[in-house]
Design a protein around this motif. Structure first.
Motif, PDB file in Angstrom:
ATOM      1  N   GLU A  87     -50.005 -14.413 -47.053  1.00  0.00           N
ATOM      2  CA  GLU A  87     -49.368 -15.387 -47.276  1.00  0.00           C
ATOM      3  C   GLU A  87     -47.657 -15.604 -47.821  1.00  0.00           C
TER       4      GLU A  87
ATOM      5  N   ALA B 184     -48.821 -26.829 -38.616  1.00  0.00           N
ATOM      6  CA  ALA B 184     -49.747 -25.458 -38.657  1.00  0.00           C
ATOM      7  C   ALA B 184     -51.312 -25.530 -39.037  1.00  0.00           C
ATOM      8  N   GLY B 185     -51.415 -26.368 -39.776  1.00  0.00           N
ATOM      9  CA  GLY B 185     -52.672 -25.950 -41.020  1.00  0.00           C
ATOM     10  C   GLY B 185     -52.599 -25.567 -42.164  1.00  0.00           C
ATOM     11  N   TYR B 186     -50.953 -25.897 -42.967  1.00  0.00           N
ATOM     12  CA  TYR B 186     -51.467 -25.876 -44.424  1.00  0.00           C
ATOM     13  C   TYR B 186     -50.777 -27.514 -44.596  1.00  0.00           C
TER      14      TYR B 186
ATOM     15  N   ARG C 265     -49.302 -18.713 -37.060  1.00  0.00           N
ATOM     16  CA  ARG C 265     -49.185 -19.750 -38.731  1.00  0.00           C
ATOM     17  C   ARG C 265     -48.162 -19.241 -39.439  1.00  0.00           C
TER      18      ARG C 265
END
Length: 184
Positions: free
Chosen positions: A63, A140-142, A111
């Motif tokens: 990331e 997106a899960g952040y 993601r």
């Protein structure tokens, strides 16, 4: 005649010498961009400190590289793109992901694409990311802390990309296999 000097540990201003030696040990050679940044020990220290902080964030190594490549391609830093392409390769990133990052196109993993888009939004809006784009990032899960981690990465790599462009840092031979030029 070049304006900036590519320093060695012997020619660098004294406050930059320790940092130069640390980078040389880490890479096994002294990258020319670091040798050029050493002209300003404070710039070199600022970049290395910001980068060290970014490396300690909750973002995964992959990331973090997405953030770096988004900044590097946007700011057209051929050195950063080449160096971090090598890092992505060592991390085992797919060729499809690396190609998309280098081209600035949609990433194959949703993601990571949300992270890339958010990083670009931070750059484009100078931090004032519209709510819908922040919401997409969080969906997106952040987490909110990741948004701030992206800001740290953008800051660190804005220092690096701007310094590399200003000093006209050349691509060192160990990076030649990952040479990059911006799309026309």
């Amino acid at each position: 005649m070049p304006v900036f000097t590519a320093h060695t540990a012997e020619t660098a201003p004294t406050p930059a010498r320790r940092a130069i030696e640390g980078v040389r040990r880490q890479f096994g050679w002294l990258p020319t961009p670091v040798a050029l940044m050493a002209e300003s020990p404070q710039l070199l220290a600022g970049f290395l400190t910001a980068n060290a902080g970014f490396e300690q964030t909750d973002l995964t190594p992959l990331e973090r590289e997405v953030v770096v490549l988004a900044v590097a391609t946007t700011n057209e830093c051929h050195v950063c793109v080449a160096l971090h392409t090598g890092t992505l390769t060592r991390l085992g990133a797919t060729a499809e992901l690396i190609t998309a990052l280098r081209a600035g196109s949609v990433l194959p993993e949703p993601r990571l694409e949300a992270l890339r888009r958010f990083t670009l939004a931070v750059l484009q809006h100078r931090g004032a990311v519209p709510d819908d784009q922040l919401d997409d990032f969080l969906t997106a899960g952040y987490q909110p802390r990741h948004a701030l981690d992206v800001v740290l990465g953008v800051g660190a790599y804005t220092i690096s990309t701007f310094a590399n462009r200003l000093t006209r840092a050349p691509l060192d031979p160990p990076l030649a296999a990952h040479a990059w030029t911006p799309a026309a």
